[in-house]
Each structure stands twice: as C-alpha cells, then as structure tokens.
Design a protein around this motif. Sequence first.
Motif, PDB file in Angstrom:
ATOM      1  N   GLU A 102      37.090  30.583  26.942  1.00 19.36           N
ATOM      2  CA  GLU A 102      37.476  31.673  27.835  1.00 19.36           C
ATOM      3  C   GLU A 102      38.613  31.221  28.738  1.00 19.36           C
ATOM      4  O   GLU A 102      38.634  30.084  29.204  1.00 19.36           O
ATOM      5  N   PHE A 103      39.582  32.094  28.986  1.00 28.58           N
ATOM      6  CA  PHE A 103      40.677  31.736  29.872  1.00 28.58           C
ATOM      7  C   PHE A 103      40.938  32.847  30.882  1.00 28.58           C
ATOM      8  O   PHE A 103      40.512  33.984  30.701  1.00 28.58           O
ATOM      9  N   THR A 104      41.636  32.487  31.937  1.00 23.48           N
ATOM     10  CA  THR A 104      42.083  33.446  32.934  1.00 23.48           C
ATOM     11  C   THR A 104      43.570  33.715  32.741  1.00 23.48           C
ATOM     12  O   THR A 104      44.305  32.871  32.222  1.00 23.48           O
ATOM     13  N   TYR A 105      43.988  34.878  33.144  1.00 26.07           N
ATOM     14  CA  TYR A 105      45.404  35.227  33.081  1.00 26.07           C
ATOM     15  C   TYR A 105      45.824  35.853  34.401  1.00 26.07           C
ATOM     16  O   TYR A 105      44.994  36.345  35.175  1.00 26.07           O
ATOM     17  N   VAL A 106      47.122  35.860  34.651  1.00 28.63           N
ATOM     18  CA  VAL A 106      47.657  36.445  35.870  1.00 28.63           C
ATOM     19  C   VAL A 106      49.063  36.953  35.577  1.00 28.63           C
ATOM     20  O   VAL A 106      49.773  36.404  34.714  1.00 28.63           O
ATOM     21  N   VAL A 107      49.450  38.018  36.258  1.00 33.75           N
ATOM     22  CA  VAL A 107      50.817  38.530  36.193  1.00 33.75           C
ATOM     23  C   VAL A 107      51.528  38.058  37.450  1.00 33.75           C
ATOM     24  O   VAL A 107      51.294  38.606  38.529  1.00 33.75           O
ATOM     25  N   PRO A 108      52.366  37.006  37.363  1.00 35.00           N
ATOM     26  CA  PRO A 108      52.995  36.450  38.575  1.00 35.00           C
ATOM     27  C   PRO A 108      53.931  37.471  39.223  1.00 35.00           C
ATOM     28  O   PRO A 108      54.508  38.331  38.556  1.00 35.00           O
ATOM     29  N   ASN A 109      54.089  37.303  40.526  1.00 31.08           N
ATOM     30  CA  ASN A 109      55.038  38.130  41.300  1.00 31.08           C
ATOM     31  C   ASN A 109      54.836  39.618  41.024  1.00 31.08           C
ATOM     32  O   ASN A 109      55.791  40.366  40.785  1.00 31.08           O
ATOM     33  N   SER A 110      53.565  40.041  41.012  1.00 32.12           N
ATOM     34  CA  SER A 110      53.264  41.440  40.727  1.00 32.12           C
ATOM     35  C   SER A 110      53.804  42.338  41.833  1.00 32.12           C
ATOM     36  O   SER A 110      53.904  41.952  42.992  1.00 32.12           O
ATOM     37  N   SER A 111      54.152  43.565  41.446  1.00 29.13           N
ATOM     38  CA  SER A 111      54.758  44.514  42.372  1.00 29.13           C
ATOM     39  C   SER A 111      53.741  45.010  43.391  1.00 29.13           C
ATOM     40  O   SER A 111      52.536  45.054  43.130  1.00 29.13           O
ATOM     41  N   THR A 112      54.263  45.414  44.555  1.00 29.39           N
ATOM     42  CA  THR A 112      53.400  46.003  45.585  1.00 29.39           C
ATOM     43  C   THR A 112      53.199  47.492  45.363  1.00 29.39           C
ATOM     44  O   THR A 112      52.434  48.128  46.083  1.00 29.39           O
ATOM     45  N   GLY A 113      53.922  48.052  44.377  1.00 24.51           N
ATOM     46  CA  GLY A 113      53.745  49.457  44.065  1.00 24.51           C
ATOM     47  C   GLY A 113      52.455  49.708  43.310  1.00 24.51           C
ATOM     48  O   GLY A 113      51.704  48.789  42.975  1.00 24.51           O
ATOM     49  N   THR A 114      52.187  50.989  43.037  1.00 24.72           N
ATOM     50  CA  THR A 114      50.980  51.370  42.307  1.00 24.72           C
ATOM     51  C   THR A 114      51.385  52.080  41.022  1.00 24.72           C
ATOM     52  O   THR A 114      52.548  52.439  40.821  1.00 24.72           O
ATOM     53  N   ALA A 115      50.385  52.280  40.159  1.00 27.87           N
ATOM     54  CA  ALA A 115      50.666  52.970  38.905  1.00 27.87           C
ATOM     55  C   ALA A 115      51.162  54.388  39.159  1.00 27.87           C
ATOM     56  O   ALA A 115      52.041  54.889  38.449  1.00 27.87           O
ATOM     57  N   ALA A 116      50.633  55.060  40.170  1.00 28.58           N
ATOM     58  CA  ALA A 116      51.046  56.430  40.468  1.00 28.58           C
ATOM     59  C   ALA A 116      52.361  56.481  41.230  1.00 28.58           C
ATOM     60  O   ALA A 116      53.074  57.486  41.174  1.00 28.58           O
ATOM     61  N   ASN A 117      52.693  55.417  41.939  1.00 26.81           N
ATOM     62  CA  ASN A 117      53.896  55.410  42.761  1.00 26.81           C
ATOM     63  C   ASN A 117      54.573  54.045  42.701  1.00 26.81           C
ATOM     64  O   ASN A 117      54.580  53.291  43.679  1.00 26.81           O
ATOM     65  N   PRO A 118      55.158  53.693  41.543  1.00 27.05           N
ATOM     66  CA  PRO A 118      55.819  52.384  41.438  1.00 27.05           C
ATOM     67  C   PRO A 118      57.139  52.365  42.195  1.00 27.05           C
ATOM     68  O   PRO A 118      57.774  53.408  42.399  1.00 27.05           O
ATOM     69  N   LEU A 119      57.532  51.178  42.616  1.00 30.49           N
ATOM     70  CA  LEU A 119      58.841  51.032  43.252  1.00 30.49           C
ATOM     71  C   LEU A 119      59.919  51.183  42.188  1.00 30.49           C
ATOM     72  O   LEU A 119      59.779  50.688  41.067  1.00 30.49           O
ATOM     73  N   PRO A 120      61.030  51.852  42.515  1.00 25.98           N
ATOM     74  CA  PRO A 120      62.095  52.022  41.519  1.00 25.98           C
ATOM     75  C   PRO A 120      62.621  50.674  41.035  1.00 25.98           C
ATOM     76  O   PRO A 120      62.923  49.788  41.823  1.00 25.98           O
ATOM     77  N   GLY A 121      62.718  50.540  39.704  1.00 28.18           N
ATOM     78  CA  GLY A 121      63.276  49.331  39.115  1.00 28.18           C
ATOM     79  C   GLY A 121      62.350  48.139  39.085  1.00 28.18           C
ATOM     80  O   GLY A 121      62.762  47.049  38.690  1.00 28.18           O
ATOM     81  N   VAL A 122      61.087  48.307  39.491  1.00 32.18           N
ATOM     82  CA  VAL A 122      60.128  47.194  39.528  1.00 32.18           C
ATOM     83  C   VAL A 122      58.909  47.561  38.680  1.00 32.18           C
ATOM     84  O   VAL A 122      58.191  48.506  39.018  1.00 32.18           O
ATOM     85  N   PRO A 123      58.624  46.817  37.591  1.00 30.87           N
ATOM     86  CA  PRO A 123      57.465  47.153  36.750  1.00 30.87           C
ATOM     87  C   PRO A 123      56.150  46.937  37.497  1.00 30.87           C
ATOM     88  O   PRO A 123      56.019  46.011  38.304  1.00 30.87           O
TER      89      PRO A 123
END
Length: 680
Positions: free
Chosen positions: A521-542
């Motif tokens: 079993e392993f852990t994963y992480v998305v580094p430098n994740s955005s502060t936006g949300t799925a409903a309201n993402p920041l423009p140009g930031v996944p």
Amino acid sequence: MRMQDVFDVRPLFGVLQPGESELVTFTFFGHANIVARVTAECHVQGGPTYKVVVTGEASCPSYQLDVEEIDWGLQAFNKVLKAEVTLRNTGVAEFTYVVPNSSTGTAANPLPGVPVVVPTKGSIAPGKEQVLEVYYLPGKPGVFCRTFQVQVAYLDPAEIFLKGEGTLPGTTKHLPRMLKENEEILQEEEENPQEEEMERRSRCRYEFQLTNKGRHLHQLYWSTAGFHNLRQSSCRPALGGTKSKGASQSPRPGHPVFKLQPLQIDLRPGQTVDMVLEVSSSTVKKPTDVLTLQYQPLSLKNTCSLPFSFVMDLEQPFQICNEDEQPLPADSMRKNFISASSFNPAYKKDLNSWVAERVLRMRIMEYPHKEQITVRGEVYFPNLHLETQAVDFGCIISDTEQELYMEMTKLQPTSCPLLLVIPDRQEGEHHKVFDVRPLFGVLQPGESELVTFTFFGHANIVARVTAQCHVQGGPTYKVVVTGEASCPSYQLDVEEIDWGLQAFNKVLKAEVTLRNTGVAEFTYVVPNSSTGTAANPLPGVPVVVPTKGSIAPGKEQVLEVYYLPGKPGVFCRTFQVQVAYLDPAEIFLKGEGTLPGTTKHLPRMLKENEEILQEEEENPQEEEMESDTLMMTMDNGLIANALPWRDFGPDNSADCGRLVERGLLVRCEMYDTDYMDHCD
C-alpha cells in the motif's frame, strides 16, 4: 547510478516571448555519500546551446552530545532546575534537529515532572554547536528519573537521562552521613571489601584505532544487541503504568554494559580515529529459589464406635506421608489417623505457573464405604501474558519505517525483571531490520507494558526473526516478527489531457486514474495543490480532487481534474502526482479558450447565412470581387456584413478594438494572406 537519478531540472521545454523571463528549478537528490557534477544544456531553436555546470555533495549527518545524563542530586522539590546540553555538528553538511514531544510548559514555569528544552528545533552548520537549556521542576519529594530526546535529521533519536531527588526545602546537597541508614550502609561496605574489589575488576578498557583506507567517506554508527546507542545509565525511564512506592528498589536484570567512544564517526579517506571500548558489569548473580517438597498435616477422626483400617490413594504431584514426613507406599493399610500429605512443586520441569488438583480417596477395609478429599497445589513463577505471539508488518514501502504494538501484562503477585532481545543478524541481513522497545524493565503484579516493534523497510527485503523476552526466574517468551518491504509501483491511465476548443469562461473537467500495481500500500499527494475548489477554480490553475490519499495493492483512485482557462487563447498547464517518495509524475493539460458562441465551423444554417449564400449564387461576379473579405461570427450568432480586409487594417485598428471590447470580433477566416504581415 544514472545522473537523472541525482539531478533534475524543470521546466524541460517552453516558449519565451521577447523580454519574458522563466525561473528554472534545479533539484539535487542527495543519495548517501555522493559527490556529483554534471553539465546541463539548454538548446534554443535556431540559436546557440547554453551550458550550466551543476554540482552537489551529500553526506550523512554526524553529531555529538557533550552529556548523556544529567544528575541534579538532592534538590528542593519546588525549585526549577536548569542544565545545559551541547549539540555539535561533527559532519560536513548542515542538519536540522528537533526535540520530539516537547512540553507545553515554559522555562520560567515548567509543568511538574515534565522537562522543558529550549530551543526545541533548529539547524546547525558544520563545525558549529547549539546549547540546549534544560529546565525541570520535580514537583514533589522523592527520587525522579526522566528522559527527553534529541533527533538529528532522520537519525534515531538520542536520549538524555535526567535524575535526582526532590527534597523538602532546607535539605542540603551533601550526603547525610549521620543518618542511621547511611551508617549501616558504610558499615556493610567496610565488612565486604571483596565485593568492591570484584566490581572494580569487572571493568575493562580496550583502546584501538580505525583507519579509512578506501577512497570514499564512511560513516560509522555503533550498536549492539539489546543496548540502544551503547548508552549506559544508572537511571532508566519508568515503564508504562503507575509506579509503586517500592518500584525504585526493584532489582534490574544483570547485564553487561558496553560503552564505545565516539558513538558516530565520519571517516574521510586516509583519516584515522582513536576508539575506546569499555566493558563493565557490577551485578553479582544469585541462584534462583530451589523448589522443595511442601507438607500439609492430614488428620482423620473415627466417628463410629468400631475400629477399622483404611487405604488412601493419591496421585502425583501429591503423596501420602507419615508423621515424620516420610512417603508411604501405595495401597498401604493404615490404622493411624494422623498423617500428612506432600506436594512436589518441581514435578513440572518448565518455569510456567501451574495448578494441580487431585482427589485423595480413602477406602475402609471393613465396610463398603469410601471417602474423598480434594487436594490442591499452586506453583507461581514470574509469568507474563502476551497479547500475541506473532507480529506481522505485512508489506510496506521500501526505505520507510513502521511501528506495531503489543501489550504484555504481569500475571502473578510478584514483580519480575524482564529483558527483551531481537537477534542482530536477521535472515542473513547485516543491517538493522527490526527493533523493539523497551529493552528491559520491571513489571509489578497486574501492571502492563506496551512493547513497540519497529520494522526498517530496506529495499526489497523479506525478513523473519524471533524476539525473545527473558523473565528473571521465569520462562522465555518468543514472538515471531515478520515483515516485507517493496518499492512502490503505479500506473496512470493518461499523461496528457487535451480539451481542444472550449469557452474560456467554462469550467472544464477530466479524470485521471491512478492504479497501485505493486504489492505494498502506498500514499500519494498532489504537490502545490490549488486553493480553489472544483466548483470555483482559480483561472489558469488546475484543481485536483482528492489531493492526497492511500491506495491498497491492486486498487485504484480516480482523480478529478477541473480547469478554468480564464481568458481566450491557447493554454498549456501541468500538475504533479507524487507516489510515496518517488519522483512526481507530470500530467499535461492543453487546449484553447475561445469567446462564448464561437464554433468550429461557419454557421451556414442561419437564415442570414442562407441569404448571403443565395446572393453569392446570384452574383458570382461580386463574389470574385470580394475575395479579400473577412467573415466574422458575433456572440449573438449573427454574421457581420462582409467587410473588406482594408476596413480592418492598421488604419482602422480603433474600430477593430471597439468590436473586440463589445465581444463582437470573435472568429476570423482570412482570405487575403498578405494582411497576415500586419496581424499579431
């Protein structure tokens, strides 16, 4: 080792506009004791190749503590005590340190019985040192013994022992020689000079030298079975549970103490260091209790008016004896009503506690009558109850550590010193694979202790050992410890997401599947994740959901990716997914943001478009004349009047700009290729 495993550079490619800058990130992976030098090349299309020399060196951290034990002696119990410990960086690389589980108290107001260390963390450059101030408030009269830890980088924490005795205010620091108890102790020492001589002779010292005759830096770290960091102390931390008043008087198991100085060494090529090994043992072993026959008188009374004879029968470990405690032969006829029974506690040869219960049968010879008496005997050894006899770590990620816990409880009504041992060589391995804490201690009746097993998951290892717990005066308990370590392995179903032409103000969505193809079993992480949300993402930031988690072997996790272009034009972005300690994998996102209402084809089906087409068919000569025109699709779905390119040329840029501001100039199809020289 490949250079790509040592250095990394990001971004790998891109486009720079005139006057634009880009920050290039170089990453150095500091593998143990490595010196690396590479040349990075930057190729410019149609231009020269630029070279950058990248160098780096990695060394294992090395440190030294000036003290391992602080003895405050006799001190007023309500006084804040202070001492200093110096931590020195003896290596060639700067390291960080931390004091784990630091107290919430302060130097001026420490919590009673809890050490306060200042500072609790920091970094030390090579050859420099840091003074750690230790504050302690006993809080109550009596002997105290505490520890705190100092952890350098990723190394095992080092323990500092604190001890002393809290006294009522006014007690002096000198030994009260006039007390009667002290006089008795001194008298015993004078009467037994041979024991003092025996203890003195039990210490020996051996000096030797170590020389690095190789060509690489070697870091030496000394350890031996059962003794963490080869550290000796006359004061050990209390085991789990409440300590009874007499616990400090309980004997500890006799054991040799090895002390090697220095504990850690960084040996450079050709360097020689002086080593000192001390071995001492001050415990005189005493024989264990000898189990002897136990006797119990047995008196019988004849309640009838006639005499009779009888025969008594009793099975081992019990026996019928006469008045002189001598065993009688089986089935012997008796007329004497006064006898005894014996119990043999050494009947069983092991050291486990046991209970025997037999029936004493008596047959009267003159009458058909029988009597029986229940006889019971109990033998108690220092025994433990272990929560389990097998500790299985399963499969963990290589180069990581994991801890499991097992509870053991003292059963019988006597205290028992115990010693926990794990063999050094484990299934042919010469490095440390398992560890167990605590190594020794004393358990009071009914007291429990939580034993911690640690598995060091070296790369691709399968290990199995038997940990032994030796109980003084009791049996040896065995616990099978197993573990396996494997490198993480995973698979991403896509490496690139192409959204094509999309409205620039529309939130785009895609999915990426991360699958665990390994056995751990392993852990994963998305580094430098955005502060936006799925409903309201920041423009140009996944935005990636979820940003972290764990995946069992053979299972998968769907990562939802949300992206808002934010402005018209081509976009190209990336986000990373890091599995365990592996290098992050990059997912590329690309597409083109367009103004709302833009289509991929000319809207030929509109009524106005049909009229224009009809006019073109009716006037083919006009179509030829207006071959240098521009067709525009506006956000309201209408077709603008066919205007010559000259009307939107440089001389009429203001009109073009106004159309753009109004959202009218959306899509252009150029028929006059010569005008491209004037367009961006």
